[in-house]
Design an enzyme around this catalytic site. Structure first.
Site: not given
Ligand code: DGY
Length: 326
Positions: A237, A266, A285
């Site tokens: 993240r 983001e 992402h």
């Molecule tokens: C998630 O699933 O948490 C990812 O960041 C995106 O697939």
């Protein structure tokens, strides 16, 4: 009467068909997430919500319906949801673990290799018409084989990255709040504290979830400890890394390179200082973005939603205690 749900983005057809057959579903069909106001208007009196990681699901959203039974997040991460609040209210929250593990690990490795071997820079050189000849000193990068990889957070995805690294003959270290005996046994790799990992690693790959403890886990002090040749990869993240400290570390040569699939914020604005640097790769992402995996995630989120609407324990609950309370 079918249960009322709101779906905050169009999902693959197989999932949408299932949702429509079981629910009275309103679906946000825009390419961008629904605005806060649209979200708030559409959750009034719903029984369930199928959300994405771009939707902030907090008390204000939960207050809009007394009938709320389930929030199904189409992602493995769920830091966009106030899970504690949901639990208090007996709202079950679901996520999509497992199905995206290998796809995400593949992408983390793709970023690691692209940064090590300067693939994106090379592409820019060619497109700009600057490729004049084979050069003995052109775009020299770093070897992946034989290098030391430090994995921060060794859950499913961290472990899958470790398995890939093994195939490349890398030395692997990991740091994690708890020792993972599966990792120790399966791979025979070493658990170290974060500081030792930062000092020893050529590549550092982040695989921790975002919590109050991991917010800006990698900041100025951590960059100070890294090798000047270190390459940082983040597919976890964005806020796990202090972006401005990263910018400074890359700009001043404190570390060599970063490859990011996630950023804070983001999307990263096109005029963000990080994007003025050549030694950083930023992807939007997309680590889990394969056709097969995104379809599996949507189906899993659909199953979680439908189970929650029936008052059953979803296949992948984040807060099983929410149902046990009732
Ligand atoms: C998630 O699933 O948490 C990812 O960041 C995106 O697939």
């Amino acid at each position: 009467m079918k249960p009322r749900v709101y779906v905050t983005r169009l999902l693959p057809k197989q999932a949408m068909d299932k949702i429509h057959s079981f629910c009275d579903a309103r679906v946000w069909e825009g390419d961008l997430p629904p605005s806060r106001n649209v979200l708030l208007e559409n959750v009034v009196d719903i029984d369930g919500l199928l959300s994405l990681l771009t939707d902030k699901i907090d008390v204000e959203v939960m207050n809009r319906s007394r009938k709320f039974k389930v929030i199904s997040n189409c992602a493995v991460g769920f830091d966009n949801i106030d899970v504690q609040e949901a639990t208090k209210r007996g709202i079950i929250v679901g996520n999509t673990p497992g199905v995206l593990t290998d796809t995400t690990a593949d992408f983390a490795f793709a970023l690691l290799m692209a940064a090590a071997r300067r693939v994106v820079e090379g592409d820019r050189v060619v497109r700009a018409g600057k490729w004049k000849t084979w050069g003995p000193m052109t775009l020299l990068g770093q070897d992946v084989h034989g290098a030391t990889l430090g994995i921060v957070g060794i859950g499913r995805i961290g472990l899958a990255v470790a398995k890939r690294a093994e195939g490349f003959g890398m030395k692997i270290l990991y740091s994690h709040a708890l020792r993972n005996s599966q990792v120790d046994q399966e791979l025979g790799i070493e658990s170290v504290d974060l500081d030792s990992l930062l000092v020893q690693s050529d590549f550092i790959s982040l695989h921790t979830s975002l919590t109050a403890e991991t917010h800006h886990l990698i900041g100025p002090n951590e960059f100070d400890k890294m090798k000047r040749t270190a390459i940082l990869v983040n597919t976890s993240r964005g806020p796990v890394v202090d972006n401005m400290a990263l910018y400074e570390a890359l700009r001043s040569g404190k570390i060599a390179y970063a490859a990011l699939d996630v950023t804070e914020p983001e999307p990263l604005p096109a005029d963000h200082p990080l994007l003025t640097l050549d030694n950083v790769i930023v992807a939007p992402h997309i680590a889990s973005a394969s056709v097969a995996t995104r379809t599996k995630m949507a189906l899993m989120a659909t199953e979680n939603l439908i189970a929650g609407l029936k008052g059953e324990m979803p296949p992948n609950p984040v807060n099983p205690e929410a149902l046990r309370k009732i």
